[in-house]
Design an enzyme around this catalytic site. Structure first.
Site, PDB file in Angstrom:
ATOM      1  N   TYR A  45       0.796  -1.233   0.000  1.00 23.10           N
ATOM      2  CA  TYR A  45       0.000   0.000   0.000  1.00 23.10           C
ATOM      3  C   TYR A  45       0.823   1.276   0.000  1.00 23.10           C
ATOM      4  O   TYR A  45       0.305   2.352  -0.248  1.00 23.10           O
ATOM      5  CB  TYR A  45      -1.010  -0.011   1.160  1.00 23.10           C
ATOM      6  CG  TYR A  45      -0.415   0.028   2.548  1.00 23.10           C
ATOM      7  CD1 TYR A  45      -0.303   1.233   3.233  1.00 23.10           C
ATOM      8  CD2 TYR A  45       0.024  -1.137   3.179  1.00 23.10           C
ATOM      9  CE1 TYR A  45       0.237   1.274   4.507  1.00 23.10           C
ATOM     10  CE2 TYR A  45       0.563  -1.106   4.449  1.00 23.10           C
ATOM     11  CZ  TYR A  45       0.668   0.100   5.117  1.00 23.10           C
ATOM     12  OH  TYR A  45       1.214   0.141   6.363  1.00 23.10           O
ATOM     13  N   LYS A  46       2.127   1.194   0.302  1.00 24.99           N
ATOM     14  CA  LYS A  46       2.957   2.400   0.183  1.00 24.99           C
ATOM     15  C   LYS A  46       4.411   1.997  -0.044  1.00 24.99           C
ATOM     16  O   LYS A  46       4.734   0.817  -0.118  1.00 24.99           O
ATOM     17  CB  LYS A  46       2.802   3.297   1.411  1.00 24.99           C
ATOM     18  CG  LYS A  46       3.247   2.670   2.725  1.00 24.99           C
ATOM     19  CD  LYS A  46       3.182   3.706   3.836  1.00 24.99           C
ATOM     20  CE  LYS A  46       3.744   3.149   5.131  1.00 24.99           C
ATOM     21  NZ  LYS A  46       3.813   4.124   6.204  1.00 24.99           N
ATOM     22  N   HIS A  91      -5.431   1.051  17.979  1.00 20.39           N
ATOM     23  CA  HIS A  91      -5.084   1.655  16.681  1.00 20.39           C
ATOM     24  C   HIS A  91      -5.491   3.129  16.701  1.00 20.39           C
ATOM     25  O   HIS A  91      -6.563   3.466  17.204  1.00 20.39           O
ATOM     26  CB  HIS A  91      -5.847   0.928  15.557  1.00 20.39           C
ATOM     27  CG  HIS A  91      -5.296   1.207  14.184  1.00 20.39           C
ATOM     28  ND1 HIS A  91      -5.372   2.442  13.593  1.00 20.39           N
ATOM     29  CD2 HIS A  91      -4.647   0.403  13.297  1.00 20.39           C
ATOM     30  CE1 HIS A  91      -4.797   2.399  12.399  1.00 20.39           C
ATOM     31  NE2 HIS A  91      -4.342   1.157  12.193  1.00 20.39           N
ATOM     32  N   GLY A  92      -4.658   3.987  16.166  1.00 21.44           N
ATOM     33  CA  GLY A  92      -4.988   5.417  16.059  1.00 21.44           C
ATOM     34  C   GLY A  92      -6.330   5.607  15.352  1.00 21.44           C
ATOM     35  O   GLY A  92      -6.661   4.839  14.446  1.00 21.44           O
ATOM     36  N   ASP A  94      -7.336   7.571  13.210  1.00 16.87           N
ATOM     37  CA  ASP A  94      -7.310   8.097  11.834  1.00 16.87           C
ATOM     38  C   ASP A  94      -7.902   7.106  10.818  1.00 16.87           C
ATOM     39  O   ASP A  94      -8.434   7.507   9.796  1.00 16.87           O
ATOM     40  CB  ASP A  94      -5.887   8.486  11.418  1.00 16.87           C
ATOM     41  CG  ASP A  94      -4.881   7.367  11.640  1.00 16.87           C
ATOM     42  OD1 ASP A  94      -5.016   6.660  12.662  1.00 16.87           O
ATOM     43  OD2 ASP A  94      -3.972   7.196  10.806  1.00 16.87           O
ATOM     44  N   THR A 124      -2.013  11.166  16.725  1.00 14.23           N
ATOM     45  CA  THR A 124      -1.150  12.338  16.922  1.00 14.23           C
ATOM     46  C   THR A 124      -0.728  12.848  15.556  1.00 14.23           C
ATOM     47  O   THR A 124       0.004  12.163  14.840  1.00 14.23           O
ATOM     48  CB  THR A 124       0.161  11.960  17.670  1.00 14.23           C
ATOM     49  OG1 THR A 124      -0.141  10.946  18.587  1.00 14.23           O
ATOM     50  CG2 THR A 124       0.804  13.147  18.306  1.00 14.23           C
ATOM     51  N   ILE A 127       3.278  16.885  13.030  1.00 13.09           N
ATOM     52  CA  ILE A 127       3.557  17.921  12.036  1.00 13.09           C
ATOM     53  C   ILE A 127       4.983  17.901  11.510  1.00 13.09           C
ATOM     54  O   ILE A 127       5.258  18.335  10.423  1.00 13.09           O
ATOM     55  CB  ILE A 127       3.239  19.349  12.568  1.00 13.09           C
ATOM     56  CG1 ILE A 127       3.675  19.449  14.022  1.00 13.09           C
ATOM     57  CG2 ILE A 127       1.782  19.705  12.384  1.00 13.09           C
ATOM     58  CD1 ILE A 127       3.911  20.841  14.480  1.00 13.09           C
ATOM     59  N   ASP A 206      22.189   5.168 -30.773  1.00 10.44           N
ATOM     60  CA  ASP A 206      22.378   4.207 -29.676  1.00 10.44           C
ATOM     61  C   ASP A 206      23.397   3.143 -30.101  1.00 10.44           C
ATOM     62  O   ASP A 206      23.049   1.976 -30.279  1.00 10.44           O
ATOM     63  CB  ASP A 206      21.017   3.571 -29.333  1.00 10.44           C
ATOM     64  CG  ASP A 206      21.096   2.626 -28.146  1.00 10.44           C
ATOM     65  OD1 ASP A 206      22.085   2.699 -27.391  1.00 10.44           O
ATOM     66  OD2 ASP A 206      20.175   1.798 -27.985  1.00 10.44           O
TER      67      ASP A 206
HETATM   68  C1  SPV Z   1      17.633   0.851 -23.841  1.00  9.41           C
HETATM   69  O1  SPV Z   1      16.634   1.393 -23.346  1.00  9.41           O
HETATM   70  O2  SPV Z   1      18.606   1.479 -24.212  1.00  9.41           O
HETATM   71  C2  SPV Z   1      17.681  -0.613 -23.965  1.00  9.41           C
HETATM   72  C3  SPV Z   1      16.456  -1.370 -24.221  1.00  9.41           C
HETATM   73  O3  SPV Z   1      18.754  -1.152 -23.934  1.00  9.41           O
HETATM   74  S1  SPV Z   1      16.299  -1.535 -25.928  1.00  9.41           S
HETATM   75  O4  SPV Z   1      16.131  -0.216 -26.507  1.00  9.41           O
HETATM   76  O5  SPV Z   1      15.160  -2.381 -26.153  1.00  9.41           O
HETATM   77  O6  SPV Z   1      17.520  -2.158 -26.450  1.00  9.41           O
HETATM   78 MG    MG Z   2      20.335   0.116 -24.367  1.00 14.13          MG
END
Ligand code: SPV
Ligand code: MG
Length: 433
Positions: A45-46, A91-92, A94, A124, A127, A206
Site C-alpha cells: 500500500y505504500k 489503533h490510532g 485516523d 497524533t 507535524i 544508440d
Molecule cells: C535501452 O533502453 O537502451 C535498452 C532497451 O537497452 S532496448 O532499446 O530495447 O535495447
Molecule cells: Mg540500451
C-alpha cells in the site's frame, strides 16, 4: 492469573512520538504485542520503509512499553488476531476516516468472537514527520544506502517497476509521482538509465557513441535530486579490462544494478528490425565479464543482471535457456530475456522452461514492443522486474515538436498556451528549500 494481551499493529517507517503515544496508552490495558508490518505487507500500500524489518524490529522490541514483537505479514490483521486472541486491539483513530474503514470493520468483527475490545486513541498529527522523513530520505539517498534498496524491493514486492529517466526532471517525475488506485498508492520504484534515450537526448545514435563517463555524468544529475534506485544499461559492458573501473564509478554514484547484454562488435539497438551484422558474444567469454563484475563490486547488494539477446538475433529458445543456465552459474543475480516481438509469448515460454532449472534466478522484462502485456501477467510468469525503457522520452519529443510546429504556423505563441504548463507552475515546480 491470565495475562491481558493488547495487540498493536505498527509499520514504524521511522519511530516518532505518535508511536510512543499509542504504545503508552496500550500498555495501560495490559501486555503489549506489536504486530510489526513486514516490508512485503507495507509495499502493498505504500513505499517500503527506510529501515528493513530486522532494524525496525530491534527498535520496537527495545521500547519499554513493548513485551513482544510478531511479524504482521498482511494488511489484513485477522490471521494474527485469531492466533493471539488479544483482549484489546489499539489503533490510532485516523483509520475511521480513510480507506482502511473495511479493515477496521473486519477487526471489530474478529474481536467480537472472544469479546475483545477496540481502543482508538486520537491520532497524533505529527507535524514534523514530513520534515523528518525528508531528512531521512536524504540519508537514504547516500550511495551506500541507495545501492541496497533495489535488492530489498525485489524481495518484498511482487514486481518492481522501473521507468526510463533521461534527465533530472524525469527523475523527479519518477521520484514524486503517486497515483491513488483501488486503496493503494501506485508509484515507480526506480529509474532506468537507458543507452537509447540517454544517447537520443544528446542527439547521438544508440551505438555506444556516448561513452561511459558521459552516461555517468547524466545519471549523477538524476542522483542529485532523487532517492530511488537506478538501474544502469551498460550495453555489453565494454572491454573486460575496464569493467572494474566502471563498477567502481557506478557504485560510488549509488547505482543499484547493471544490466549487461551478450553482444559484441559495433552496437545496434535491439529493437531495430534489421539485426544483420549483430553478433552475440560466446557464452564462455560473456561469463568472464559477469565474473569480473561479481569480483569487483564492493557491495553484494549491487546486482548484476545478464541480458540475453538470443531472441533478438533470431536464435531460439534452446540457445536462450542454455545461456541463462551458464550466466546464472557464473553469478548473475537476474536475467533480462529481451524480445522484439509484438506479444510476450516467447519470453513466457522461456520463463516457463527456466522456472524448472536448479539455477533459476529472477527474470526481467522490457515490454517495449509487447507493450500490451499487463504487469499481473508478468508476475504470473515469474518476472520480478519490469523496465519501461523509453516511454518518457517518446512522450516528450512529439509534445515539444507539436508546440514548435504550432508557433511556426500561427506566427505567435498564444495557441500553445493551453497545451503547456503555465509559467507560474514551471517556476514553482522546483522549490528552493
Ligand atoms: C535501452 O533502453 O537502451 C535498452 C532497451 O537497452 S532496448 O532499446 O530495447 O535495447
Ligand atoms: Mg540500451
Amino acid at each position: 492469573m491470565k495475562k491481558i494481551i493488547v495487540y498493536v499493529p505498527l509499520a514504524v517507517d521511522f519511530l516518532h512520538e505518535g508511536h510512543i503515544n499509542i504504545l503508552r496508552i496500550a500498555k495501560k490495558y495490559g501486555d503489549v504485542i506489536v504486530g510489526l508490518l513486514t516490508d512485503e505487507a507495507i509495499s502493498n500500500y505504500k513505499s517500503i520503509p527506510l529501515l528493513d524489518y530486522k532494524n525496525r524490529e530491534l527498535l520496537v522490541k527495545n521500547l519499554k512499553y513493548v513485551s513482544k514483537v510478531v511479524p504482521q505479514k498482511t494488511e489484513d490483521y485477522s490471521n494474527n488476531l485469531n492466533k493471539i486472541k488479544p483482549n484489546f486491539f489499539v489503533h490510532g483513530d485516523d483509520w475511521k476516516y480513510d480507506n482502511r474503514k473495511k479493515t477496521r470493520a473486519k477487526v471489530i468483527k474478529t474481536l467480537k468472537k472472544w469479546s475483545g475490545k477496540l481502543i482508538e486513541p486520537k491520532y497524533t498529527k505529527d507535524i514534523s514527520s514530513f520534515k523528518i522523513k525528508k531528512k531521512i530520505l536524504e540519508l537514504a539517498s547516500l550511495p551506500e544506502n541507495r545501492v541496497s534498496r533495489l535488492k530489498r524491493l525485489l524481495s518484498s514486492k511482487k514486481i518492481v517497476r522501473i521507468l526510463e529517466s533521461h534527465n533530472s526532471l524525469t527523475g523527479l517525475i519518477i521520484e514524486n509521482l503517486k497515483v491513488y488506485d483501488k486503496n493503494k498508492f501506485l508509484e515507480f520504484d526506480g529509474m532506468w538509465s537507458s543507452s537509447l534515450t540517454d544517447s537520443a537526448t544528446k542527439g547521438k545514435p544508440d551505438n555506444s557513441s556516448l561513452d561511459f563517463s558521459s552516461r555517468i555524468s547524466s545519471l549523477n544529475d538524476m542522483m542529485d535530486v532523487t532517492t530511488k534506485p537506478l538501474v544502469f544499461d551498460a550495453d555489453n559492458g565494454g572491454q573486460i579490462e575496464h569493467l572494474s573501473f566502471l563498477i567502481r564509478s557506478l557504485e560510488r554514484s549509488g547505482v543499484s544494478a547493471i544490466i549487461m547484454e551478450d553482444k559484441i562488435g559495433l552496437k545496434k539497438n535491439s529493437l531495430f528490425k534489421d539485426q544483420s551484422g549483430t553478433q552475440q558474444d560466446k557464452p564462455k567469454t560473456f561469463v568472464n565479464k559477469i565474473k569480473r563484475i561479481c569480483s569487483s563490486r564492493r557491495s553484494k547488494d549491487f546486482l548484476v543482471i545478464a541480458r540475453i539477446e538470443s531472441f533478438i538475433v533470431g536464435k531460439g529458445l534452446k540457445d536462450a535457456l542454455n545461456r541463462a543456465e551458464i550466466y546464472s552459474k557464473a553469478g548473475a543475480d537476474a536475467i533480462l530475456i529481451h524480445s522484439k516481438e509484438k506479444t510476450p509469448s516467447e519470453i513466457f515460454t522461456f520463463a516457463k522452461a527456466f522456472k524448472k532449472s536448479r539455477n533459476y534466478i529472477p527474470l526481467v522484462s522490457v515490454p517495449s514492443t509487447y507493450s500490451k502485456v499487463y504487469e499481473k501477467d508478468l508476475i504470473k510468469n515469474g518476472f520480478k522486474l519490469v523496465i519501461y525503457a523509453n516511454q518518457l522520452l517518446r512522450a516528450a519529443y512529439p509534445a515539444m515538436q507539436n508546440v514548435a510546429k504550432t508557433i511556426l504556423q500561427k506566427g505567435r505563441a498564444l495557441e500553445v498556451d493551453k497545451k503547456i504548463i503555465p509559467i507560474k507552475e514551471i517556476i514553482n515546480l522546483i522549490k528552493n528549500d
